[in-house]
Design an enzyme around this catalytic site. Structure first.
Site, PDB file in Angstrom:
ATOM      1  N   GLU A  19       6.339 -11.879   3.009  1.00  0.00           N
ATOM      2  CA  GLU A  19       5.619 -12.353   1.825  1.00  0.00           C
ATOM      3  C   GLU A  19       6.557 -12.674   0.671  1.00  0.00           C
ATOM      4  O   GLU A  19       6.254 -13.531  -0.161  1.00  0.00           O
ATOM      5  CB  GLU A  19       4.586 -11.317   1.378  1.00  0.00           C
ATOM      6  N   GLU A  38      -1.094 -25.659   1.461  1.00  0.00           N
ATOM      7  CA  GLU A  38       0.021 -24.733   1.665  1.00  0.00           C
ATOM      8  C   GLU A  38       0.470 -24.819   3.116  1.00  0.00           C
ATOM      9  O   GLU A  38      -0.354 -24.894   4.025  1.00  0.00           O
ATOM     10  CB  GLU A  38      -0.383 -23.271   1.409  1.00  0.00           C
ATOM     11  N   LYS A  95       5.719  -9.938  -4.912  1.00  0.00           N
ATOM     12  CA  LYS A  95       4.588 -10.058  -3.994  1.00  0.00           C
ATOM     13  C   LYS A  95       4.521  -8.807  -3.117  1.00  0.00           C
ATOM     14  O   LYS A  95       5.552  -8.273  -2.694  1.00  0.00           O
ATOM     15  CB  LYS A  95       4.710 -11.307  -3.129  1.00  0.00           C
ATOM     16  N   GLU A 143       9.544 -14.811  -4.110  1.00  0.00           N
ATOM     17  CA  GLU A 143       8.870 -14.105  -5.212  1.00  0.00           C
ATOM     18  C   GLU A 143       8.942 -12.598  -4.964  1.00  0.00           C
ATOM     19  O   GLU A 143       8.280 -12.061  -4.084  1.00  0.00           O
ATOM     20  CB  GLU A 143       7.420 -14.578  -5.314  1.00  0.00           C
TER      21      GLU A 143
END
Length: 467
Positions: A329, A266, A323, A320
């Site tokens: 985030e 990542e 999250k 997203e």
């Protein structure tokens, strides 16, 4: 010197360019997180990946809809055994057999599963699953052996940089003492035996966000910058990304596992954040991602491991919306849920040819990034382990049809000493590379060279940076 038999220069350049694209650089993949309620179908996601030239994807589970959609796509897939299943995988071999049968054997090879991430950042898991990691790895490996997939599919377990006791300077990189004997030594031994690599989640953003008064933003973003010299080994770093990876390499070397490689499982930068999340912006996210893509695809490793190309998974495919945590985030995505790009960054060598970095505020008219292979000064030098034949062929081409300035490496000239094939090839390769404007594919020479970010020097011989 003996020069290669004459071939049309256009044909030679085409051959070298094609070889560079096929073999010369690293690989870019993407993490496909799905903590959201507004994402496109898996089928549409596969179409999106293919349209962007992304041929590697990493998932955080083994969702049947995702694995079925990827079937026949040619996209290589890393799946995940979640942390909550580590206990069962560690305690019961029968569970490992069943899990691999249902989630891997059922789809591979139509779905090209290349790796299984066993857990994710286990050491920071609030459920204290660290003790189950090593037995889970061995049980899942035994299941792969049972189904004759152990040669095709590799295992690893992504770690966060918080697993390091020290990470600065990079040469002082060490693992946390409480993890060395129970986890890292047996895990690295497992990776060595299975010819696998350690997965590492690398986030310069978090280091910068917490230390914005100390870490230069350009260094964190891999933009052009003066760099940082590691006082421990004298290596020059122009990228916090490289420095963080080398801290892990140093930690592995301290345990005598220099032969184990790294996959960056990542890395990313948020396009939006809260007011106290320093550096979180669309411009910075675009800059970081674009520079990482360029740095990976054009080849070469880190200052500590210059010959080791990297496989890097960008985080993440989508923003997203479910999250939890700070605003950042929910804003690491490369794409919005409607499949539109959050910012314009290519993911292929071809796309890099026309790519220009978004200009940060206050730099109007100052072009920071060109289509050359690096941000800042770079050089093309010979790989010491390339072999005599490859080095000689590359040297002959560079000094012949390639038009490199090889007079300085003739007897009696400034760069004749040291009189070695490696030194002469490095000078010739770099001369060709600089004359071609450090363009894509101009530092390959059949795999005999790599791009260096430190100014090479042999005795009194200075390597040019441009013509």
């Amino acid at each position: 010197m003996q020069f290669m038999e004459a071939l049309p220069i256009s044909l030679l350049l085409l051959i070298f360019s094609l070889l560079s694209i096929a073999e010369g650089g690293g690989s870019i993949g993407v993490n496909y997180g799905r903590i959201a309620n507004n994402l496109p179908s898996a089928t549409k996601v596969v179409q999106l990946l293919k349209s962007q030239g992304l041929d590697r994807v990493k998932a955080y589970d083994t969702d049947p809809a995702v694995l079925k959609a990827l079937s026949g796509s040619g996209i290589r897939v890393t799946v995940n055994l979640p942390n909550e299943l580590l206990y069962s995988a560690a305690r019961r071999q029968s569970f490992a057999y069943s899990w691999v049968l249902r989630n891997v054997v059922a789809y591979h090879p139509s779905t090209a599963i290349e790796a299984i991430a066993v857990g994710n950042e286990v050491f920071v898991d609030a459920h204290n699953t660290t003790r189950y990691l090593i037995p889970a790895l061995y049980n899942i490996q035994e299941a792969l052996v049972k189904y004759k997939l152990h040669e095709d599919i590799k295992l690893s377990s992504p770690i966060a940089l918080s697993a390091l006791q020290n990470s600065y300077p990079s040469s002082d990189g060490t693992f946390r003492p409480d993890l060395i004997e129970p986890v890292f030594k047996p895990m690295l031994e497992f990776l060595r035996k299975t010819r696998s690599k350690l997965m590492v989640n690398v986030y310069p953003f978090f280091a910068y966000e917490s230390n914005a008064d100390v870490i230069p933003l350009d260094y964190a973003l891999s933009r052009e910058n003066p760099g940082v010299v590691d006082a421990g080994n004298g290596l020059h770093y122009f990228s916090l990304f490289d420095a963080q990876i080398d801290a892990v390499f140093a930690a592995m070397s301290a345990l005598k596992y220099e032969d184990v490689g790294i996959i960056v499982s990542e890395t990313g930068w948020p396009s939006k954040g809260d007011s106290n999340e320093h550096g979180a912006s669309l411009e910075n996210a675009a800059s970081y991602t674009g520079n990482i893509v360029r740095r990976v695809l054009t080849g070469g490793g880190t200052p500590l491991r210059p010959n080791e190309n990297l496989t890097v998974f960008l985080f993440a495919l989508f923003n997203e919306n479910k999250k939890v945590g700070p605003t950042s985030e929910r804003n690491f995505g490369l794409f919005y849920p409607n499949e539109k790009k959050v910012y314009e960054v290519p993911f292929t060598l071809e796309g890099l040819k026309s790519y220009r970095e978004i200009q940060p505020p206050g730099t109007s008219g100052k072009q920071r990034v060109s289509t050359s292979t690096g941000s800042g000064e770079t050089w093309c030098v010979a790989k010491m382990d390339a072999g005599k034949d490859k080095l000689q062929e590359g040297l002959d081409y560079a000094c012949g049809e390639g038009g490199a300035d090889c007079h300085p490496i003739q007897p009696g000239s400034t760069c004749f000493d040291p009189n070695t094939l490696e030194a002469h090839a490095s000078y010739a390769f770099n001369s060709y590379y600089q004359k071609k404007g450090r363009g894509i594919g101009t530092c390959f020479f059949g795999g005999a060279s790599y791009i260096a970010t430190q100014h090479p020097k042999y005795g009194k011989c200075e390597f040019p940076t441009g013509y």
